[in-house]
Design a protein around this motif. Structure first.
Motif, mmCIF file in Angstrom:
data_model
loop_
_atom_site.group_PDB
_atom_site.id
_atom_site.type_symbol
_atom_site.label_atom_id
_atom_site.label_comp_id
_atom_site.label_asym_id
_atom_site.label_seq_id
_atom_site.Cartn_x
_atom_site.Cartn_y
_atom_site.Cartn_z
ATOM 1 N N SER A 171 66.782 33.997 51.479
ATOM 2 C CA SER A 171 67.137 33.218 51.022
ATOM 3 C C SER A 171 65.937 32.888 49.852
ATOM 4 O O SER A 171 66.059 32.449 49.056
ATOM 5 C CB SER A 171 67.697 31.668 51.980
ATOM 6 N N THR A 172 64.933 32.724 51.014
ATOM 7 C CA THR A 172 62.969 32.620 50.035
ATOM 8 C C THR A 172 62.457 33.303 49.872
ATOM 9 O O THR A 172 61.631 33.682 48.415
ATOM 10 C CB THR A 172 63.021 31.253 50.263
ATOM 11 N N GLY A 173 62.972 34.075 50.375
ATOM 12 C CA GLY A 173 61.470 35.488 50.284
ATOM 13 C C GLY A 173 60.384 35.877 50.328
ATOM 14 O O GLY A 173 59.495 36.140 50.432
ATOM 15 N N HIS A 174 60.375 34.416 51.293
ATOM 16 C CA HIS A 174 58.499 34.116 51.497
ATOM 17 C C HIS A 174 58.605 34.710 53.182
ATOM 18 O O HIS A 174 59.524 34.761 53.641
ATOM 19 C CB HIS A 174 58.706 32.838 51.720
ATOM 20 N N PRO A 175 57.757 34.952 53.794
ATOM 21 C CA PRO A 175 56.991 35.710 55.180
ATOM 22 C C PRO A 175 57.148 34.286 56.128
ATOM 23 O O PRO A 175 56.886 33.308 55.803
ATOM 24 C CB PRO A 175 55.529 36.573 55.311
ATOM 25 N N LEU A 176 57.817 35.044 57.429
ATOM 26 C CA LEU A 176 57.789 33.862 58.834
ATOM 27 C C LEU A 176 56.436 35.150 59.294
ATOM 28 O O LEU A 176 56.190 33.676 59.937
ATOM 29 C CB LEU A 176 58.877 34.184 58.720
ATOM 30 N N PHE A 177 56.368 36.133 59.203
ATOM 31 C CA PHE A 177 55.376 36.511 60.182
ATOM 32 C C PHE A 177 54.769 37.669 59.301
ATOM 33 O O PHE A 177 55.631 38.866 58.806
ATOM 34 C CB PHE A 177 55.910 36.915 61.836
#
Length: 363
Positions: free
Chosen positions: A125-131
């Motif tokens: 949904s954001t394209g940001h890495p969580l890990f």
């Protein structure tokens, strides 16, 4: 004396009437069998329509209603009623609570230890890495390549019902892997894609490339062009199966590929089909998915692909919904048969724990 006798008879009748209890009515209902994914039946001449969603959800096991005893201790009944009341209240309250959006800052990456050499979890949904764990390492990707193979075939808009054959050129002479598709087997292009994505059949994948206009050289060139168009600048394909260790990529690049693959209904359906019965050369054969997680009702998986050669280790990519969040999971170079599955489960638990923790802090 007669008056006393009549009174005694009436009292005895009252006592006998109040002590009588009605016999409980017996209900004999059979529990339904455990639900499961229905196998797909595919003919060699006609495969499952690409737009048909096949066995994405496993139905939970139905339980037979329990029989209630007619005589229950008053205290136990009160306790059960009180507990049921609390549960109903909790459900009613939770239904009105606003949804808590989880951000990347809610996840403590230090608490997640994975066995895969390279790993990446992306919030779609954001394209940001969580890990992230070595997400830019260029590594062999084995049969993860078959996702690109399928996209190139679908982009060419070839006739999916055209019958293609398995030839001598499709036999693996590089690794010597076995196949359940003998030379001479015929099937539709659609069935070949199903077997390549679901069961990772190398001969089916190679046949898809070989029956491409211009043959394998043109097909591999199209794979690399597609990779460049998706921004997969550290990716290179040499052939359509992934048997070559020269098929390389990074976790970041593969996350782009999985996101793109999720836009194709055929890839979503075929890669998450749990099992299929396929008619080949007049015989019905059973094929299963190489990713056991697609059979697990606790997982909501949109795209799945496994891979393995000795140089690449065990690999797994998925697009899934975890903790009410759409994510892409990439796991490369896992040692041991179960490490990649174990890593995926650890990621799921880690995300669910973060979601619960954030909700409790907010409340």
């Amino acid at each position: 004396m007669k008056y006393l006798f009549n009174a005694a008879v009436i009292a005895a009748a009252i006592l006998l009437g109040s002590g009588a209890t009605a016999a409980p009515a017996s209900q004999d209902k059979k529990a339904q069998g455990a639900g499961g994914r229905k196998p797909v039946v595919v003919s060699a001449k006609k495969a499952v329509p690409a737009t048909q969603k096949v066995a994405v959800k496993t139905q939970p096991q139905a339980r037979a209603p329990q029989k209630m005893a007619t005589k229950a201790a008053p205290q136990a009944a009160k306790s059960a009623q009180k507990s049921a009341g609390k549960s109903a209240l909790a459900l009613a309250e939770s239904a009105h609570k606003p949804i808590r959006r989880i951000s990347a800052s809610d996840f403590e990456t230090g608490r997640l230890a994975l066995g895969s050499a390279s790993a990446l979890v992306i919030d779609q949904s954001t394209g940001h890495p969580l890990f992230e764990k070595s997400p830019d390492a260029v590594l062999p990707i084995a049969s993860i390549s078959k996702l690109m193979t399928s996209m190139v075939v679908l982009d060419a808009k070839l006739d999916m019902q055209e019958v293609i054959s398995i030839g001598e050129a499709d036999v693996d002479t590089l690794k010597g892997t076995r196949s359940r598709l003998p030379v001479g087997t015929t099937m539709t292009r659609e069935t070949a894609m199903l077997l390549a994505l679901m069961s990772s059949e190398n001969r089916a994948a190679n046949a898809l490339g070989r029956h491409y206009p211009g043959g394998l050289p043109a097909f591999v060139a199209a794979m690399n062009r597609k990779a460049q168009s998706l921004g997969m600048y550290h990716t290179r394909f040499e052939e359509p199966t992934g048997l070559s260790s020269n098929n390389v990529s990074t976790a970041h690049d593969l996350a782009r590929m999985v996101t793109a693959a999720a836009r194709y209904p055929e890839i979503r359906t075929f890669s998450t089909t749990a099992e299929a019965k396929v008619e080949l050369n007049g015989r019905i054969r059973d094929f299963g998915n190489t990713n056991a997680l697609v059979r697990n009702e606790r997982w909501d998986i949109g795209v799945s692909k496994t891979g393995y050669i000795s140089e690449a280790g065990r690999c797994l990519v998925m697009q899934a919904r975890v903790a009410d969040k759409p994510v892409v999971i990439v796991l490369l170079d896992s040692v041991g048969k179960m490490t990649r599955v174990g890593d995926a489960i650890r990621i799921k638990r880690w995300m669910e724990s973060a979601s619960l923790g954030s909700s409790s802090q907010r409340s």
